[in-house]
Design a protein around this motif. Structure first.
Motif, PDB file in Angstrom:
ATOM      1  N   HIS A 154      -0.880  35.450   3.972  1.00 44.25           N
ATOM      2  CA  HIS A 154      -0.420  36.743   3.472  1.00 44.25           C
ATOM      3  C   HIS A 154      -1.414  37.860   3.799  1.00 44.25           C
ATOM      4  O   HIS A 154      -1.016  39.009   3.955  1.00 44.25           O
ATOM      5  CB  HIS A 154      -0.125  36.677   1.971  1.00 44.25           C
ATOM      6  N   HIS A 163       1.174  36.078  -9.248  1.00 44.28           N
ATOM      7  CA  HIS A 163       2.057  36.259  -8.087  1.00 44.28           C
ATOM      8  C   HIS A 163       3.527  35.890  -8.339  1.00 44.28           C
ATOM      9  O   HIS A 163       4.418  36.715  -8.216  1.00 44.28           O
ATOM     10  CB  HIS A 163       1.506  35.490  -6.876  1.00 44.28           C
ATOM     11  N   HIS A 165       7.050  38.399  -8.966  1.00 41.84           N
ATOM     12  CA  HIS A 165       8.211  38.353  -8.070  1.00 41.84           C
ATOM     13  C   HIS A 165       9.520  38.289  -8.860  1.00 41.84           C
ATOM     14  O   HIS A 165      10.453  39.048  -8.607  1.00 41.84           O
ATOM     15  CB  HIS A 165       8.130  37.123  -7.154  1.00 41.84           C
ATOM     16  N   PHE A 192       6.982  44.895  -2.632  1.00 43.12           N
ATOM     17  CA  PHE A 192       6.414  43.602  -2.226  1.00 43.12           C
ATOM     18  C   PHE A 192       5.003  43.790  -1.677  1.00 43.12           C
ATOM     19  O   PHE A 192       4.079  43.045  -1.998  1.00 43.12           O
ATOM     20  CB  PHE A 192       7.310  42.980  -1.147  1.00 43.12           C
ATOM     21  N   HIS A 236       1.491  42.321  -2.987  1.00 43.29           N
ATOM     22  CA  HIS A 236       0.643  41.414  -2.219  1.00 43.29           C
ATOM     23  C   HIS A 236      -0.723  42.007  -1.892  1.00 43.29           C
ATOM     24  O   HIS A 236      -1.707  41.275  -1.761  1.00 43.29           O
ATOM     25  CB  HIS A 236       1.368  40.894  -0.976  1.00 43.29           C
ATOM     26  N   PHE A 293       9.576  30.629  -8.669  1.00 44.03           N
ATOM     27  CA  PHE A 293       9.739  31.383  -7.423  1.00 44.03           C
ATOM     28  C   PHE A 293       9.647  30.409  -6.239  1.00 44.03           C
ATOM     29  O   PHE A 293       8.717  29.611  -6.172  1.00 44.03           O
ATOM     30  CB  PHE A 293       8.646  32.452  -7.314  1.00 44.03           C
TER      31      PHE A 293
HETATM   32 CU   LIG Z   1       4.827  37.034  -2.698  1.00 40.34          CU
END
Ligand SMILES: [Cu+2]
Length: 473
Positions: A77, A200, A204, A226, A230, A390
């Motif tokens: 990420h 995290h 979401h 998003f 992040h 998630f």
């Molecule tokens: Cu994420």
């Protein structure tokens, strides 16, 4: 080039144009065709593609690459953010904006005493339309919320994961550290690292609700928030490392060099990177505004385990799979007293409750998990943490890497286990209660240009915990 500074979104001046430029660039990227690596759709597809969307030959190895439930979660990420930020920054510059545009971060975990708005979605993302009546490019399909209040409570924004002193862990049955378990290339399945689980995963699903983009890895990156979410997770990695010399990234070659990721730079040219490149190729070029140790929301302190020693000892398991139906589901774990401890007063050093092979479909939302023992005279069961879901459907997909074995989650319950006297021979059962948190209903519509993504039919939500088990070490 001067380093870009990623700033706290709630601390931007009223006159600051960072988000206005972001909105303009988002609108420009959304107009680009999906085959263009600098388009909004292409960049979102790099994270994941909705079922039924075919990957063109030219995008193979570039789409559907996101790394979850893995020690590659943070570095993948980080590269993804850098690729996105470079694309937006170039677009901002081309539109006549500043040359040093940087992605802001949303620090929802900041203490409400220093930033009373911290847990609210930043205002620029809330309204559907701008002052002149035109669509707001930063608005997206999300859970219905009033004034940006998605009801982020302490369990959603906790930065308790910062207390892990280990980045990873390969021992089954114990938590996998701050960053996630040792895996190969892993688009999903298995145990979340501490920071991936909370905040995290929680954020979401809180933002996405039952059918918003953020709730599903295959649409999450279509929502402009998003990237600020992040950026914050990436910043927390730096916060974690800055806590002291014992907070170290893996030094294992399997993490550093064995997996190569492919993306595009701001000019749409292919680039590759490995975890070993993180400090030089990827992190170089930006820095975070003040990386302090985040303020801890009020949560009971939990002692985190350090990865060392032998495989933990089995302490019991549920009698079969546990299907989570209705608002509350209870299940028993049949206990096995730890060997050598029955007669002694000695307590195991650590006790872990494992939820294994969590499979299902749809967006069921998260579950609050409580434990007690059947004959205990306490009036209520004790909260041990949140089971996050998630990525559930992806992790349950038999065609993907884990063969559909699902998610798993580990809670350290050492202190409670000792209060409940779990390791004593006369305690034969542990009761585990799952309380469904529920997901907020999402807006039915999406930004006009992305309406096709909103039309995808969701499977009805269901969750089964394959096994609940207990381990001692
Ligand atoms: Cu994420």
């Amino acid at each position: 080039m001067a380093a870009r500074i990623r700033r706290n979104v709630w601390k931007l001046d009223r006159s600051d144009a960072t988000l206005a430029w972001y909105a303009q660039a988002v609108a420009a990227l959304i107009r680009r065709p999906i085959e263009d690596p600098s388009s909004w759709r292409y960049l979102a597809a790099v994270h994941g593609t909705p079922q039924g969307m075919a990957t063109p030959a030219s995008a193979r190895g570039y789409w559907d690459q996101c790394q979850h439930q893995s020690w590659f979660f943070l570095p993948w990420h980080r590269g993804y953010l850098a690729s996105f930020e470079a694309t937006i920054a170039k677009t901002v510059k081309d539109l006549g904006g500043p040359a040093d545009w940087a992605l802001p971060f949303w620090d929802y975990s900041e203490s409400l005493s220093t930033e009373r708005n911290a847990r609210l979605l930043p205002s620029a993302f809330v309204e559907r339309t701008l002052g002149d009546g035109s669509p707001n490019p930063l608005w997206s399909r999300r859970a219905r919320a009033f004034g940006g209040n998605f009801e982020l409570d302490d369990t959603a924004v906790s930065t308790g994961a910062l207390r892990f002193t280990n980045f990873t862990n390969s021992r089954p049955g114990v938590p996998s550290g701050f960053g996630g378990p040792e895996t190969g290339f892993n688009p999903g399945g298995g145990d979340n690292g501490g920071i991936e689980s909370v905040p995290h995963n929680r954020i979401h699903v809180k933002i996405g609700g039952d059918s918003g983009f953020m709730s599903d890895p295959s649409t999450a990156a279509l929502d402009p928030i998003f990237w600020l979410h992040h950026a914050n997770i990436d910043r927390l990695w730096e916060v974690w490392r800055n806590q002291g010399p014992q907070f170290q990234d893996p030094s294992d070659e399997r993490w550093l060099t064995s997996v190569v990721f492919q993306m595009h730079d701001g000019d749409g040219r292919p680039i590759t990177f490995r975890c070993a490149d993180m400090p030089t190729k990827v992190l170089h070029g930006y820095t975070y505004e003040a990386v302090p140790v985040a303020q801890e929301p009020e949560l009971e302190s939990v002692e985190m385990a350090v990865a060392s020693g032998a495989r933990p000892e089995f302490g019991g398991e549920s009698e079969g799979p546990v299907v989570l139906t209705g608002p509350t589901t209870k299940a028993d774990v049949v206990l096995v007293p730890p060997s050598g401890l029955e007669a002694a007063t000695a307590q195991p050093r650590h006790v872990y409750l494992n939820l294994e092979n969590i499979t299902g479909a749809g967006i069921p939302g998260d579950y609050l998990v409580y434990i007690d023992v059947p004959d205990d005279d306490r009036p209520t069961a004790s909260f041990i943490g949140v089971m996050t879901t998630f990525g559930l459907e992806r992790a349950s997909d038999k065609s993907l890497s884990h063969g559909g074995s699902g998610l798993s989650q580990v809670f350290e319950i050492t202190e409670l286990a000792s209060q409940l006297k779990l390791s004593e021979a006369n305690v034969s059962r542990l009761k585990v209660t799952f309380v469904r948190e529920g997901v907020a209903k999402a807006d039915a519509d999406a930004p006009a240009e992305l309406a096709d993504y909103a039309a995808v039919q969701r499977k009805p939500a269901n969750v089964t915990v394959g096994k609940i088990s207990l381990f001692y070490d």
